[in-house]
Design an enzyme around this catalytic site. Structure first.
Site, short mmCIF file in Angstrom:
data_model
loop_
_atom_site.label_atom_id
_atom_site.label_comp_id
_atom_site.label_asym_id
_atom_site.label_seq_id
_atom_site.Cartn_x
_atom_site.Cartn_y
_atom_site.Cartn_z
N GLU A 63 -68.42 45.51 6.94
CA GLU A 63 -67.85 44.17 6.85
C GLU A 63 -66.52 44.24 6.10
OE1 GLU A 63 -70.44 41.01 5.62
OE2 GLU A 63 -72.09 41.85 6.75
N GLY B 63 -74.58 45.46 -2.40
CA GLY B 63 -75.24 44.27 -1.85
C GLY B 63 -75.03 44.26 -0.36
N PHE C 176 -71.85 51.35 13.11
CA PHE C 176 -71.56 51.83 11.75
C PHE C 176 -70.42 51.04 11.12
CE2 PHE C 176 -73.52 55.43 13.94
CZ PHE C 176 -74.57 55.69 13.08
N LEU C 177 -70.20 49.81 11.60
CA LEU C 177 -69.04 49.08 11.06
C LEU C 177 -69.33 48.49 9.68
CD1 LEU C 177 -69.90 45.92 11.72
CD2 LEU C 177 -69.02 46.54 13.97
N CYS D 97 -77.03 44.88 4.75
CA CYS D 97 -77.53 46.12 5.35
C CYS D 97 -78.29 47.01 4.37
CB CYS D 97 -76.37 46.89 5.94
SG CYS D 97 -75.48 45.93 7.17
N PHE E 205 -67.77 56.50 -1.61
CA PHE E 205 -69.01 55.90 -2.09
C PHE E 205 -69.47 56.45 -3.43
CE2 PHE E 205 -70.88 52.73 0.73
CZ PHE E 205 -69.81 52.63 1.59
N LEU E 206 -68.50 56.83 -4.25
CA LEU E 206 -68.83 57.26 -5.61
C LEU E 206 -68.16 56.34 -6.61
CD1 LEU E 206 -68.72 61.18 -5.42
CD2 LEU E 206 -70.73 59.70 -5.59
C1 UGA Z 1 -72.70 49.29 5.48
C2 UGA Z 1 -72.28 50.69 5.93
O1 UGA Z 1 -71.19 51.16 5.13
C3 UGA Z 1 -71.85 50.67 7.39
O2 UGA Z 1 -71.57 52.00 7.83
C4 UGA Z 1 -73.00 50.09 8.24
O3 UGA Z 1 -72.63 50.00 9.60
C5 UGA Z 1 -73.34 48.71 7.72
O4 UGA Z 1 -73.72 48.80 6.34
C6 UGA Z 1 -74.49 48.19 8.56
O5 UGA Z 1 -75.58 48.80 8.54
O6 UGA Z 1 -74.30 47.24 9.33
P1 UGA Z 1 -71.40 47.08 4.65
O7 UGA Z 1 -72.75 46.57 4.27
O8 UGA Z 1 -70.48 46.22 5.40
O9 UGA Z 1 -71.56 48.44 5.53
O10 UGA Z 1 -70.67 47.44 3.29
P2 UGA Z 1 -70.19 48.75 2.51
O11 UGA Z 1 -68.73 48.88 2.57
O12 UGA Z 1 -70.98 49.92 2.92
O13 UGA Z 1 -70.57 48.34 1.02
C7 UGA Z 1 -71.93 48.08 0.65
C8 UGA Z 1 -72.02 47.77 -0.80
O14 UGA Z 1 -71.89 48.95 -1.58
C9 UGA Z 1 -70.98 46.79 -1.32
O15 UGA Z 1 -71.61 45.84 -2.15
C10 UGA Z 1 -70.03 47.66 -2.12
O16 UGA Z 1 -69.40 46.97 -3.18
C11 UGA Z 1 -70.98 48.72 -2.64
N1 UGA Z 1 -70.30 50.00 -2.95
C12 UGA Z 1 -69.76 50.75 -1.97
C13 UGA Z 1 -70.25 50.44 -4.27
O17 UGA Z 1 -70.75 49.77 -5.21
N2 UGA Z 1 -69.65 51.63 -4.55
C14 UGA Z 1 -69.10 52.40 -3.58
O18 UGA Z 1 -68.58 53.48 -3.91
C15 UGA Z 1 -69.15 51.93 -2.27
#
Ligand code: UGA
Length: 456
Positions: free
Chosen positions: A163, A268, A160-161, A271, A260-261
């Protein structure tokens, strides 16, 4: 940071040295296990043997050095050296989408064949790659048929990490999930994770199918939160409400939670986009439609389109305009540009004849390889010089702290599209900038030709 688990540690093989594999390797070594990572990519293994991290990730260089210095962490192109004698072998290879959206499991299968070929001891094969439910069963059947002589058990141990903070997430996981079939396999995974669980974190033990599905469901749910708030932002833009306040009010309900809101230009990364597609394909294959998953992805495209439209609204004619994009990776703190909203916006603008200049503190090399049409600047102010519009594409705190007066003086037209709501609209307007946020009053789009006054 390193710590011996008091039992000399387990012997761990890690197949695949991408984000998940390499971070798992350094974390396992830091916790006292003896780890050998392997990969088909000879250049990557060579880099790792020389202690060079192949991607940007905080704390990775330090733990890589520490692991190599302790003698507990090594890398080899030869899969056999990671697998023979191992107590646990992690499969951390990529599962990219096929044309249909289904996960491509060829690398997972290939990894299992390598295990069958080289295993010498009873071993647990732990799936960390995100895979559809049923994959472990397939692996088990493959391993049993090829190695009936040896105890090889498959467990699901999703990661669940995130990046950009992957090492911290791996060292202090908020949950450790293990799906297994026998007490023998659970016991081995408990020994492996004992040092990680020390801070009171418990290991969630369940069956394999549940663990596999929980990973897809978690990522889909997080993506849904992002798309939901982006859709709310669209309504805010049309109604004069402020999405930041709406999100804060919603998030103060513990049943919803604030994470996440953050409305923006969409999610992007390697994942969410891939896992949503794969989850949908998987559900469809079982005869269940799950159209919500497709809608989440559609709303994500819409969030990007909304950012594009703000640029177009501000600039009117796009051809030959210069647009500066700050933050080109899919999020701050990484050089990963896979499914980056900034690059998607860049492609859209380039198609319209815009000259796109970009800045990213970490991702310049990756951008050069992925989209060479983007002119790269070495800092945000250089990117802004003579641009007709500046777009903030990632949630970087550095961008929130930019000198707005300096930007106004540098820009050919004083326009900021704040794709992540980093700036205070009032401060931006006070600095003489036309400000477009996401779902905020100052970002309300009005039909062209309306009074400028209505715009603010
Ligand atoms: C995500 C999950 O958060 C991890 O728990 C999971 O382990 C990982 O995928 C995976 O499956 O390997 P990650 O892709 O590194 O992690 O990035 P996130 O921090 O989740 O962000 C994802 C995207 O959502 C980013 O582009 C971020 O800018 C966007 N985001 C996130 C938003 O636009 N708004 C938010 O409130 C949160």
């Amino acid at each position: 940071m390193g710590r011996d688990n008091g039992k000399g540690g387990l012997r761990v093989g890690v197949i695949g040295t991408g984000h998940v594999g390499l971070v798992t390797s350094v974390a396992m070594a830091a916790m006292g296990h003896r780890v050998t990572g392997t990969d088909l990519d000879a250049e990557r293994i060579d880099q790792l043997q020389r202690g060079m991290p192949p991607f940007a990730e905080p704390m990775l260089p330090e733990l890589l050095d520490e692991g190599r210095a302790s003698g507990r962490l090594s890398f080899s192109l030869d899969a056999a050296s990671a697998i023979q004698d191992a107590d646990v072998v992690f499969i951390c290879v990529g599962t990219p989408p096929r044309a249909s959206g289904k996960a491509n499991l060829i690398a997972v299968e290939r990894s299992a064949i390598e295990v069958a070929r080289h295993a010498t001891n009873p071993v647990v094969v732990a799936e960390k790659s995100t895979v559809p439910t049923g994959t472990a069963q397939r692996l088990r059947a493959l391993l049993r048929s090829q190695r009936p002589d040896l105890r090889i058990e498959v467990v699901s141990n999703p990661e669940f990490l995130r990046e950009g903070r992957a090492v911290a997430d791996a060292m202090q996981p908020d949950r450790i999930l293990v799906g297994a079939e026998t007490e023998w396999a659970f016991e081995r995974m408990r020994r492996l994770y004992e040092p990680f669980a020390a801070g009171g974190r418990s290991i969630i033990e369940t069956d394999i199918a549940t663990a596999e599905l929980a990973k897809y469901a978690s990522n889909a749910f997080l993506a849904m939160k992002v798309s939901f708030i982006n859709a709310v932002a669209r309504v805010c833009e049309r109604s004069g409400a402020d999405v930041l306040s709406v999100a804060q009010i919603m998030g103060s309900d513990p049943r919803i939670g604030p994470a996440f809101l953050r409305a923006g230009m969409g999610y992007g990364g390697s994942c969410f986009p891939k896992d949503l597609l794969a989850f949908e394909q998987f559900a469809n294959g079982l005869g269940y439609e799950f159209p919500l998953l497709r809608e989440i992805a559609r709303l994500n495209d819409e969030a990007l389109e909304a950012a594009y439209q703000k640029v177009e609204d501000a600039l009117w004619v796009l051809e030959d305009k210069r647009v500066a994009l700050l933050g080109l990776a899919f999020k701050p703190g990484t050089d990963d540009v896979r499914f980056s909203p900034a690059l998607a916006l860049a492609r859209r603008l380039l198609r319209e004849g815009v000259r796109v200049v970009g800045f990213d503190p970490l991702a310049a090399t990756a951008v050069k390889a992925e989209l060479p049409e983007i002119e790269l600047a070495t800092d945000p102010y250089e990117a802004a010089a003579e641009a007709h519009c500046l777009v903030l594409c990632t949630e970087s705190e550095d961008f929130a702290a930019l000198d707005l007066d300096r930007l106004r003086d540098l820009l050919a037209q004083p326009v900021i599209v704040d794709g992540r709501n980093l700036l205070d609209p009032a401060r931006a307007e006070a600095a003489g900038l036309s400000y477009y946020g996401v779902g905020r009053p100052a970002g309300v789009l009005v039909p062209r030709g309306d009074d400028d006054e209505e715009r603010s």
